[in-house]
Design an enzyme around this catalytic site. Structure first.
Site, mmCIF file in Angstrom:
data_model
loop_
_atom_site.group_PDB
_atom_site.id
_atom_site.type_symbol
_atom_site.label_atom_id
_atom_site.label_comp_id
_atom_site.label_asym_id
_atom_site.label_seq_id
_atom_site.Cartn_x
_atom_site.Cartn_y
_atom_site.Cartn_z
ATOM 1 N N CYS A 75 36.638 47.415 35.681
ATOM 2 C CA CYS A 75 38.810 47.659 35.798
ATOM 3 C C CYS A 75 39.499 46.767 36.076
ATOM 4 C CB CYS A 75 39.065 48.613 35.409
ATOM 5 S SG CYS A 75 40.286 48.669 34.325
ATOM 6 N N HIS A 168 36.335 52.171 33.532
ATOM 7 C CA HIS A 168 35.391 52.914 34.346
ATOM 8 C C HIS A 168 34.243 53.535 34.813
ATOM 9 C CE1 HIS A 168 39.805 52.676 36.897
ATOM 10 N NE2 HIS A 168 39.930 52.137 35.672
ATOM 11 N N GLU A 170 32.452 55.224 36.562
ATOM 12 C CA GLU A 170 32.050 56.264 37.387
ATOM 13 C C GLU A 170 32.986 57.289 37.293
ATOM 14 O OE1 GLU A 170 34.246 53.906 37.400
ATOM 15 O OE2 GLU A 170 36.385 54.684 38.221
HETATM 16 N N1 GLN Z 1 45.966 47.828 34.617
HETATM 17 C C1 GLN Z 1 45.382 47.687 35.466
HETATM 18 C C2 GLN Z 1 45.420 46.374 36.000
HETATM 19 O O1 GLN Z 1 46.065 45.885 35.033
HETATM 20 C C3 GLN Z 1 43.984 47.752 35.640
HETATM 21 C C4 GLN Z 1 44.173 49.293 35.787
HETATM 22 C C5 GLN Z 1 42.484 50.044 35.954
HETATM 23 O O2 GLN Z 1 41.743 49.560 36.936
HETATM 24 N N2 GLN Z 1 42.151 51.173 35.617
HETATM 25 O O3 GLN Z 1 45.555 45.955 37.023
#
Ligand code: GLN
Length: 188
Positions: A75, A168, A170
């Site tokens: 992410c 994610h 995890e």
């Molecule tokens: N929206 C977040 C970003 O731009 C990422 C979100 C996440 O890691 N769950 O960094």
């Protein structure tokens, strides 16, 4: 084998829990010197703008540019690792470890967070969580291998020894992505 987890911000404990279940030692990495005795690193989800600010300040950004062991970014982690970002008004420091372009927060408000089944190229399917996830909007090199899909969308890539997932892996407790990464760290 010891896996570092970047512990600046974001969900560090969930990654630790998965790795401990796989009987792998972990280390919280906060400062450049913490990287010395890890065999690989996970950059967890969180807020990539916060990661970037703190990493630039602490010297971690430069240390990670030099770090040549495997990294898995999930992410916000894939955002930090990408070579290019789409639709950002200001220049945005990234590590350039994955030859891809990503767009932050690309699912929009209606679908900000959801759980879904992704298909891994190497080992079936798993339920994972997308939380204000980015989208992969470009593959910038033939060396990039697609390792996860959500329907037609590419949601996971490997570039050499580095791995990036837009979701994610995890949170739902599934260990598939971590096992895949550990095999890269082991050199398999
Ligand atoms: N929206 C977040 C970003 O731009 C990422 C979100 C996440 O890691 N769950 O960094």
């Amino acid at each position: 084998m010891r896996i570092g987890i970047l512990a600046i911000q974001g969900d560090v404990e969930e990654h630790e829990e998965i790795l401990h279940r796989l009987m792998v030692e972990t280390k919280r990495v906060k400062l450049p010197e913490d990287l010395k005795d890890v065999d690989g690193l996970i950059i967890p989800g969180g807020e990539s703008t916060t990661f970037r600010k703190i990493m630039l300040r602490s010297g971690m950004f430069d240390a990670l540019l030099q770090f040549d062991k495997p990294i898995m970014g999930t992410c916000a982690g894939i955002i930090v690792m990408a070579k290019a970002l789409a639709n950002e008004e200001e220049p945005y420091h990234t590590l350039g470890k994955l030859a891809i372009e990503v767009e932050r927060n690309a699912y929009g408000r209606q679908r900000e967070s959801f759980e879904a089944q992704v298909e891994y190229s190497f080992d079936g399917a798993a339920k994972v969580a997308f939380i204000r996830a980015p989208k992969i909007t470009g593959i910038l090199s033939d060396d990039v291998e697609i390792i996860a899909r959500l329907g037609d969308e590419i949601v996971g890539v490997r570039d050499g020894k580095n791995v990036g997932l837009t979701f994610h892996p995890e949170i739902t407790g599934d260990t598939t992505a971590h096992e895949y990464f550990l095999n890269i760290v082991k050199g398999e």
